[in-house]
Design a protein around this motif. Structure first.
Motif, PDB file in Angstrom:
ATOM      1  N   SER A  81      84.708 -85.294 -32.046  1.00  0.00           N
ATOM      2  CA  SER A  81      83.301 -85.437 -32.422  1.00  0.00           C
ATOM      3  C   SER A  81      82.914 -86.904 -32.537  1.00  0.00           C
ATOM      4  O   SER A  81      81.827 -87.308 -32.099  1.00  0.00           O
ATOM      5  N   GLN A  82      83.812 -87.728 -33.104  1.00  0.00           N
ATOM      6  CA  GLN A  82      83.505 -89.159 -33.230  1.00  0.00           C
ATOM      7  C   GLN A  82      83.409 -89.820 -31.852  1.00  0.00           C
ATOM      8  O   GLN A  82      82.516 -90.635 -31.597  1.00  0.00           O
ATOM      9  N   GLU A  83      84.316 -89.442 -30.949  1.00  0.00           N
ATOM     10  CA  GLU A  83      84.292 -90.023 -29.597  1.00  0.00           C
ATOM     11  C   GLU A  83      83.018 -89.620 -28.858  1.00  0.00           C
ATOM     12  O   GLU A  83      82.426 -90.420 -28.124  1.00  0.00           O
ATOM     13  N   PHE A  84      82.600 -88.371 -29.060  1.00  0.00           N
ATOM     14  CA  PHE A  84      81.366 -87.917 -28.429  1.00  0.00           C
ATOM     15  C   PHE A  84      80.176 -88.707 -28.955  1.00  0.00           C
ATOM     16  O   PHE A  84      79.293 -89.115 -28.200  1.00  0.00           O
ATOM     17  N   ASN A  85      80.134 -88.919 -30.264  1.00  0.00           N
ATOM     18  CA  ASN A  85      79.042 -89.697 -30.858  1.00  0.00           C
ATOM     19  C   ASN A  85      79.004 -91.114 -30.329  1.00  0.00           C
ATOM     20  O   ASN A  85      77.932 -91.685 -30.107  1.00  0.00           O
ATOM     21  N   ILE A  86      80.176 -91.683 -30.121  1.00  0.00           N
ATOM     22  CA  ILE A  86      80.226 -93.056 -29.575  1.00  0.00           C
ATOM     23  C   ILE A  86      79.641 -93.090 -28.177  1.00  0.00           C
ATOM     24  O   ILE A  86      78.858 -93.984 -27.822  1.00  0.00           O
ATOM     25  N   LYS A  87      79.980 -92.070 -27.361  1.00  0.00           N
ATOM     26  CA  LYS A  87      79.427 -92.011 -25.996  1.00  0.00           C
ATOM     27  C   LYS A  87      77.919 -91.854 -26.019  1.00  0.00           C
ATOM     28  O   LYS A  87      77.212 -92.362 -25.146  1.00  0.00           O
ATOM     29  N   GLN A  88      77.420 -91.131 -27.035  1.00  0.00           N
ATOM     30  CA  GLN A  88      75.975 -90.927 -27.162  1.00  0.00           C
ATOM     31  C   GLN A  88      75.294 -92.086 -27.884  1.00  0.00           C
ATOM     32  O   GLN A  88      74.081 -92.033 -28.123  1.00  0.00           O
ATOM     33  N   LYS A  89      76.081 -93.099 -28.235  1.00  0.00           N
ATOM     34  CA  LYS A  89      75.573 -94.307 -28.913  1.00  0.00           C
ATOM     35  C   LYS A  89      74.874 -93.967 -30.228  1.00  0.00           C
ATOM     36  O   LYS A  89      73.780 -94.435 -30.528  1.00  0.00           O
ATOM     37  N   ARG A  90      75.546 -93.114 -31.001  1.00  0.00           N
ATOM     38  CA  ARG A  90      75.021 -92.788 -32.323  1.00  0.00           C
ATOM     39  C   ARG A  90      76.188 -92.745 -33.310  1.00  0.00           C
ATOM     40  O   ARG A  90      77.340 -92.548 -32.913  1.00  0.00           O
ATOM     41  N   THR A  91      75.875 -92.945 -34.573  1.00  0.00           N
ATOM     42  CA  THR A  91      76.899 -92.969 -35.616  1.00  0.00           C
ATOM     43  C   THR A  91      76.520 -91.994 -36.720  1.00  0.00           C
ATOM     44  O   THR A  91      75.430 -92.080 -37.278  1.00  0.00           O
TER      45      THR A  91
END
Length: 939
Positions: free
Chosen positions: A822-832
């Protein structure tokens, strides 16, 4: 509203360019186009269901969607099949033969669509159309929405249908088979560019083509259009969702067509549609709706001097209406929508052949004054704009049949002269700022509908004539304090709306309106001003005696009329047998329901009695044959009856349950065992909501005893499970929740929409019974099936509690893996998502990986912390550091104390999982105590 206006244009196009196109008024055109003008399909089950509103059909022509063969048979049994002209068929392959066989009994069927079926969707084998379709000899149009049908075979079997002239194949994948060319009578077809890529269509007789574009990368849109342009028979082209880029010049090749509709076509920058369409001098009908292209202009439009119909939508660069109408002298229909023009040139109203004008949703503020020469004008609609005036000249257009200027800002209208519009059938001036009644309208005996609601009109003239044809009079939300004394001369009225005025009495002559089907006279509290004051609210004191003589009355709404004479209201309701009657008597100060034997003759579709002063109900009221949608909320019923009345009563069994709580004796056999069992089962949810758990279980046991099958069909298993849990029947709670989950599995959804609640009670019951492994399995099931937050962690800890450290490690590894993903996906989506990162850190601590937790926490940019996140971060960091270096506890504690002074304490964080882990994981009492100290500091 979008649907209504587009339907008008569609009908005008078809009527003008395709006379006699279909044998029925529901033209095949709208079945084929599948745009906003497509027909409404009634769901068959709602037409078959007894007492449904649709039992009273508004017309004799129906479009119906059938989902089973039984529904087709039910229509025949009820005689409804004679009204059906269009059918969308959704039946499985095993029943297609039977379905087509039954459709032979439908004498007016002219259109048949084969739609996607959930059962078809999983089949690989192509489905064969029955040969018996050739016996549907009146069929004029066919549509294949479901592409699992063997199309070449189907086209062969359609060949004997001599009247078949329209076919829709747009959703069929790949090129069309050559068999389509053997349908020699087809004049109307819907297809896409792929279909005719390899097909020689030069010998077809296609007159009306609805063409959908495909991916421009395939490079076949333009070649396909060139093929169509070469057809000598082509008269009408509708071009949808087609990317032409730099190839708009292909439109110039359609030199023989009379009608062109272009919508959602994409061009390259700088390309102008009218540069090319303007070359089609023979066009008589043109409809343009670009794909949100703000660069398009109307230059070139003036060349289309043969136009009879013009429709332009979504062209925001038209800030002023094009001054081309002197050139378009043959125009009969003009429709402009969603542009940005603010005024209308006078020469539009000097088009001598103009019959219909519709302007929709623009910034138009005024209409021009002057000499209007469009003496053939029959319909004028200017709606959802900012129009402030209606010129006097409008009352000189004596051919007008329909005027709709609703939803504008109109304050100025002709105060007289309306009597000259003797052909006027429909007048709508609703939702404006009009304060004066349009003088002369009261003389229009041929007027059928009059809409003046939501204005500021304070008086209405009496009616001088006779023989009025008005059927709908909408006067709600005005300032009327009296109705005309002789309003009863409107004796053809079927709908009268007078809600939210200043009326206190109604004229006796209203009783002459014996054809009324709908009477709306509701009152609502007046809105408060900024200073807290509000205008007075006016209440009608009684309904006229004569209103009881309305055998077709379907809706009676007197809501909010506090102090109205209840006898006058029930005099109308109970005067004669009522079927599917809708009555709104909420908030009228009722203290009792009349104990009349006439209730047995009433079948209510809905009855609103909420917010009154009822404390009991008479036995006679329970004699109604059917109970549906009865609202008794906010009445001061005693005891448990008030809980039962908190939701709508939707069955007679529920009503009888309410009577039992009211301690009102009823005759024997007033309700069947099955209905009463159903009502009791439905009432369980209200008891659970009111925390009357023992009463809920009592209802359940009584319902099971009466009719267990009805109970099983009706009860919400999660609700009765909660009740059993709270009455300490933990085994029963588990059994009912397992039924709940089984039902959920069959329906592919959470029935109650609350998986967390089901998990809480099922796992909790297992734990109380000492069944900890089953509790762990429950947590794990809900985590995997419904992704309930924290469920997998709880499963891991419960396994640890029973000594299954292997399962604990396995499940915590899964938790951490999911959180990391989930964290890696958020990074790809440029969100935290700071909250989920802190959850991840806590999971790492529980999994025995405090060093990794520290890396996760330290990797966060402190600028991202908002609200309570920083104190939580400080606490987790202190906990992880202590687990790595227990000997440094005092230093860690001192730093956390300082952080708390700077950033505050934690709130909104759930410590249950962590504390359970501490309890299970550490035998060392000192270590436990120090971890709890850190937690206590941060709380």
């Amino acid at each position: 509203m979008l649907k209504l206006r587009s339907t008008l244009l569609t009908i005008l196009l078809v009527c003008y360019f395709a006379p006699g196109f279909a044998q029925h008024k529901d033209h095949l055109y709208k079945y084929i186009t599948h745009d906003v003008s497509k027909p409404d399909y009634h769901q068959a089950q709602f037409l078959i269901k007894p007492y449904s509103y649709e039992d009273r059909f508004p017309s004799d022509s129906l479009n119906v969607e059938f989902g089973s063969v039984q529904q087709i048979q039910d229509f025949i049994d009820k005689g409804l099949h004679k009204k059906v002209v269009g059918i969308r068929l959704k039946v499985d392959s095993a029943n297609i033969d039977r379905a087509i066989g039954l459709l032979k009994a439908y004498p007016r069927l002219c259109f048949l669509g084969f739609d996607e079926s959930p059962i078809f969707a999983f089949k690989v084998k192509k489905i064969l159309l029955p040969g018996s379709i050739k016996e549907l000899k009146n069929l004029q149009g066919v549509e294949f929405i479901f592409t699992g049908i063997d199309i070449p075979d189907a086209l062969v079997k359609l060949r004997p249908l001599k009247k078949l002239s329209a076919i829709s194949l747009a959703l069929v994948k790949g090129p069309l088979p050559k068999e389509v060319l053997q349908l020699k009578n087809i004049t109307t077809i819907k297809l896409n560019a792929t279909h005719i890529r390899d097909l020689d269509i030069s010998d077809t007789k296609w007159e009306h083509v609805f063409f959908d574009g495909v991916d421009p990368k395939l490079g076949i849109n333009v070649p396909a259009l060139k093929k169509l342009a070469a057809l000598p028979s082509l008269k009408n082209l509708q071009l949808n969702s087609c990317v032409l880029d730099n190839n708009a010049a292909v439109l110039q090749e359609f030199k023989g067509i009379r009608s062109l509709k272009v919508q959602f076509v994409t061009l390259s920058k700088g390309q102008q549609l009218f540069d090319h369409i303007g070359k089609l001098r023979q066009l008589e009908a043109l409809s343009i709706r670009p794909y949100y292209d703000s660069t398009q202009t109307t230059e070139g439009l003036e060349q289309l001097t043969n136009l009879r119909l013009l429709s332009i939508e979504n062209m925001p660069r038209i800030t002023r209406m094009p001054d081309v109408f002197d050139a378009l002298s043959k125009l009969k229909v003009l429709y402009l929508s969603d542009c940005n023009f603010t005024h209308v040139p006078l020469n539009i109203f000097r088009l001598r052949d103009l019959e219909h004008i519709e302007l929709f949703g623009d910034k138009l503020t005024t209409l021009p004054e002057g000499d209007y020469r469009c003496k053939k004008l029959r319909s004028a609609k200017i709606i959802y704009s900012a129009l402030t005036n209606i010129p006097e000249a409008f009352t000189s257009l004596t051919k007008l049949e329909d005027i709709n200027f609703g939803s504008n800002q109109i304050s100025s209208i002709p105060t007289h002269g309306w009597e000259r519009l003797t052909k006027l059938k429909h007048l709508n001036l609703s939702s404006n700022k009009i304060s004066v009644y349009p003088g002369g309208v009261e003389q229009l005996t041929g007027l059928q509908t009059l809409g003046l609601f939501d204005n500021r009109i304070s008086s209405m003239p009496d009616l001088p004539g006779s023989g009025y044809q008005l059927t709908s009079l909408l006067l709600s939300s005005n300032n009327l304090n009296v109705l005309p004394e002789h309003i009863g001369k409107y004796d053809q009225l079927t709908f009268l709306g007078i809600s939210q005025n200043k009326l206190t009495t109604l004229p006796a002559s209203l009783g002459n309106c014996t054809k009324l089907r709908r009477f709306e006279a509701a009152v609502f509290p007046r809105p408060k001003r900024a200073d807290g004051t509000a205008d007075s609210t006016y209440y009608i004191n009684a309904l006229p005696e004569g209103l009881k003589n309305t055998p077709d009355m379907e809706v009676l709404n007197v809501s909010g009329n506090r102090g109205i004479d209840p006898a006058s209201v029930f005099n109308v309701i109970l005067a004669m047998p009522r079927f599917n009657f809708v009555a709104n008597c909420s908030d009228i100060g009722l203290t009792e329901i009349p104990p009349s034997d006439q209730w047995r003759n009433v079948v209510l579709g809905r009855f609103d009695l909420d917010n009154n002063q009822l404390t009991t109900l008479p036995p006679q009221f329970a004699a109604m044959k059917t109970v549906r949608n009865m609202d008794l909320r906010k009445n001061p019923f005693p005891g448990n009856a008030a809980n039962l009345a908190k939701s709508e009563i939707d069955s007679k069994g529920q009503l009888i349950a309410l009577y039992n709580e009211l301690r009102v004796a009823l005759p024997q056999n007033i309700v069947s065992a099955a209905d009463y069992a159903t009502g009791l089962a439905l009432s369980i949810s209200e008891m659970v909501e009111a925390k009357m758990f023992a009463k809920a279980v009592e209802y359940a046991e009584k319902s099971i005893k009466l009719d267990s099958a009805a109970y099983n069909r009706t009860v919400r298993w999660d609700d009765i499970a909660v009740a059993r849990y709270h009455t300490k029947d933990y085994t029963g709670a588990i059994t009912d929740l397992e039924r709940y989950l089984l039902k959920d599995k069959k329906n592919f959804i959470i029935i109650g929409g609350m998986p967390e609640r089901a998990l809480k009670y099922k796992a909790g019951a297992h734990i109380i019974l000492g069944q900890k492994e089953q509790a762990a399995q429950t947590f794990e099931y809900f985590a995997r099936q419904y992704h309930v937050a924290g469920a997998l962690q709880n499963a891991a800890l419960t396994y640890k509690e029973i000594g299954r450290d292997d399962k604990f490690d396995q499940l915590m590894d899964t938790v951490i893996k999911h959180q990391k993903f989930s964290q890696e996906f958020n990074i790809k989506q440029k969100r935290t998502d700071v909250g989920s990162i802190l959850d991840h850190a806590e999971s790492l601590i529980v999994a025995g990986k405090p060093n990794e937790a520290i890396k996760v926490i330290n990797g966060l940019d402190t600028k991202l912390y908002t609200g309570n996140y920083l104190p939580i971060n400080n606490y987790l960091l202190a906990t992880a550091n202590y687990l790595l270096a227990p000997e440094q506890f005092e230093q860690i504690k001192t730093k956390l104390t300082a952080d708390i002074k700077t950033n505050g304490k934690m709130s909104g964080w759930n410590f249950d999982m962590f504390n359970k882990w501490v309890e299970l994981n550490f035998a060392d009492a000192d270590k436990k105590a120090k971890l709890m100290q850190l937690q206590a500091l941060g709380k």
